[in-house]
Scaffold this motif. Structure first.
Motif, PDB file in Angstrom:
ATOM      1  N   SER A  69       0.812  -1.223   0.000  1.00  0.00           N
ATOM      2  CA  SER A  69       0.000   0.000   0.000  1.00  0.00           C
ATOM      3  C   SER A  69       0.840   1.266   0.000  1.00  0.00           C
ATOM      4  O   SER A  69       0.321   2.355  -0.257  1.00  0.00           O
ATOM      5  CB  SER A  69      -0.932   0.001   1.222  1.00  0.00           C
ATOM      6  N   GLY A  70       2.152   1.148   0.289  1.00  0.00           N
ATOM      7  CA  GLY A  70       2.999   2.331   0.313  1.00  0.00           C
ATOM      8  C   GLY A  70       3.824   2.547  -0.929  1.00  0.00           C
ATOM      9  O   GLY A  70       4.510   3.579  -1.050  1.00  0.00           O
ATOM     10  N   LEU A  71       3.789   1.630  -1.881  1.00  0.00           N
ATOM     11  CA  LEU A  71       4.637   1.734  -3.068  1.00  0.00           C
ATOM     12  C   LEU A  71       4.305   2.930  -3.962  1.00  0.00           C
ATOM     13  O   LEU A  71       5.228   3.571  -4.496  1.00  0.00           O
ATOM     14  CB  LEU A  71       4.564   0.434  -3.870  1.00  0.00           C
ATOM     15  N   PRO A  72       3.033   3.288  -4.180  1.00  0.00           N
ATOM     16  CA  PRO A  72       2.777   4.489  -5.003  1.00  0.00           C
ATOM     17  C   PRO A  72       3.398   5.752  -4.407  1.00  0.00           C
ATOM     18  O   PRO A  72       3.893   6.607  -5.157  1.00  0.00           O
ATOM     19  CB  PRO A  72       1.244   4.571  -5.024  1.00  0.00           C
ATOM     20  N   PHE A  73       3.389   5.884  -3.085  1.00  0.00           N
ATOM     21  CA  PHE A  73       3.999   7.054  -2.463  1.00  0.00           C
ATOM     22  C   PHE A  73       5.514   7.037  -2.630  1.00  0.00           C
ATOM     23  O   PHE A  73       6.146   8.093  -2.780  1.00  0.00           O
ATOM     24  CB  PHE A  73       3.639   7.108  -0.976  1.00  0.00           C
ATOM     25  N   VAL A  74       6.114   5.831  -2.613  1.00  0.00           N
ATOM     26  CA  VAL A  74       7.554   5.719  -2.858  1.00  0.00           C
ATOM     27  C   VAL A  74       7.884   6.215  -4.262  1.00  0.00           C
ATOM     28  O   VAL A  74       8.870   6.930  -4.470  1.00  0.00           O
ATOM     29  CB  VAL A  74       8.030   4.266  -2.671  1.00  0.00           C
TER      30      VAL A  74
END
Length: 322
Positions: free
Chosen positions: A72-77
């Motif tokens: 769930s955090g990959l797009p923000f990365v």
């Protein structure tokens, strides 16, 4: 992610009272002896000479172990680091993950015939009791990190979900403690983890659904975003352009990459999967390739679709955008 990482929690009862008495008479004097004792007792009731699962089941188990809350955090990365650095580090992480899994599978050739295959056995074979302690500690820390990421996910998304249902005054820490006590703790007390198989299938389905939700938002040109924390509605049609490279590249951007490393964490689970796999080394290679490929596809699909949709409005947990 963590269900295969507790080799010391099994309490295996032999069918022979003589064998049970012999096991009780042994008093392990060290961590390594305790591990070998548990291995002997397990080997007395489990046939480790032949596997029972096929390649598709092995691929499913490995892919399910790899994918977790870090998804769930990959797009923000991608937003923080830029598209090109994200792609390069994703490629590097997947290559290193695949290579080290192949190396770990090769270690099985050095284990004694009939010996139970697991990460701890490899550590002990390589460095003795020190290796056993190091590998067991690394496994514990890995599982602790995975569980922490789920607690963070609960703290970030559960208050929003509660507000959607009309409950506005529930403190974040209460939701996190409730999830830990009412959900995680009972699951940790299970003596037979095979009961978690339906939950594992559901978890994998949720991860895939997240990826296709992001793809659907991209294909339909989603511009609606409602921030439940501030009860503010946004129209993100003017979210700006996607950044192929960040304006600056320093510690703040580099600090996002451990999320990608955590996204490929599965090494402690590989050897138990090999233990139950039918066939030879060719099947092991197929499982590793398939088990790594599926998460890579899901990661890239989710990260790119979500980021190109929300761009500058991409949240640190993509569920908040949905």
């Amino acid at each position: 992610e963590c269900i295969m990482a507790a080799p010391f929690s099994f309490d295996v009862e032999t069918s022979s009272s003589t064998a049970s008495g012999a096991n009780r008479s042994r008093q392990p004097s060290s961590f390594a002896e305790e591990y070998r004792e548990s291995e002997r007792r397990l080997s007395s009731v489990v046939d480790t000479s032949a596997g029972s699962s096929g390649v598709p089941q092995g691929i499913f188990n490995l892919a399910n172990t790899i994918m977790g809350a870090s998804l769930s955090g990959l797009p923000f990365v991608m937003k923080a680091s830029g598209i090109v650095p994200f792609g390069l580090f994703m490629s590097l992480s997947s290559f290193v993950g695949y290579s080290t899994l192949q190396m770990l599978a090769g270690c099985c050739d050095y284990l004694a015939p009939g010996r139970k295959k697991d990460y701890q056995a490899v550590g002990e074979l390589a460095l003795g009791q020190l290796g056993l302690l190091v590998v067991a500690s690394a496994t514990i820390l890995s599982c602790f990190g995975a569980l922490t990421s789920y607690i963070v996910l609960v703290g970030t998304t559960a208050p929003v979900f509660c507000k959607m249902l009309g409950f506005n005054d529930i403190a974040q820490w209460r939701l996190q403690v409730g999830a830990a006590v009412l959900l995680i703790w009972p699951l940790c007390l299970l003596k037979d983890i095979s009961g978690l198989a339906p939950a594992s299938l559901f978890a994998l389905a949720v991860f895939v659904l997240m990826a296709f939700t992001a793809l659907g938002a991209f294909l339909t040109g989603d511009t609606f975003y409602f921030d439940y924390s501030t009860t503010t509605q946004y129209n993100i049609a003017d979210a700006g352009n996607a950044q192929w490279f960040p304006d600056t590249f320093g510690l703040q951007q580099m600090s996002q990459f451990p999320t990608i490393i955590m996204a490929f964490n599965c090494h402690y689970a590989l050897l138990p999967i090999i233990e139950n796999l039918k066939g030879g080394r060719d099947n092991v290679t197929k499982v590793i390739r398939g088990g790594m490929s599926i998460p890579c596809i899901v990661y890239l699909l989710l990260a790119s679709s979500a980021y190109f949709t929300y761009k500058g409005h991409t949240q640190d947990m993509i569920l908040l955008n949905f």
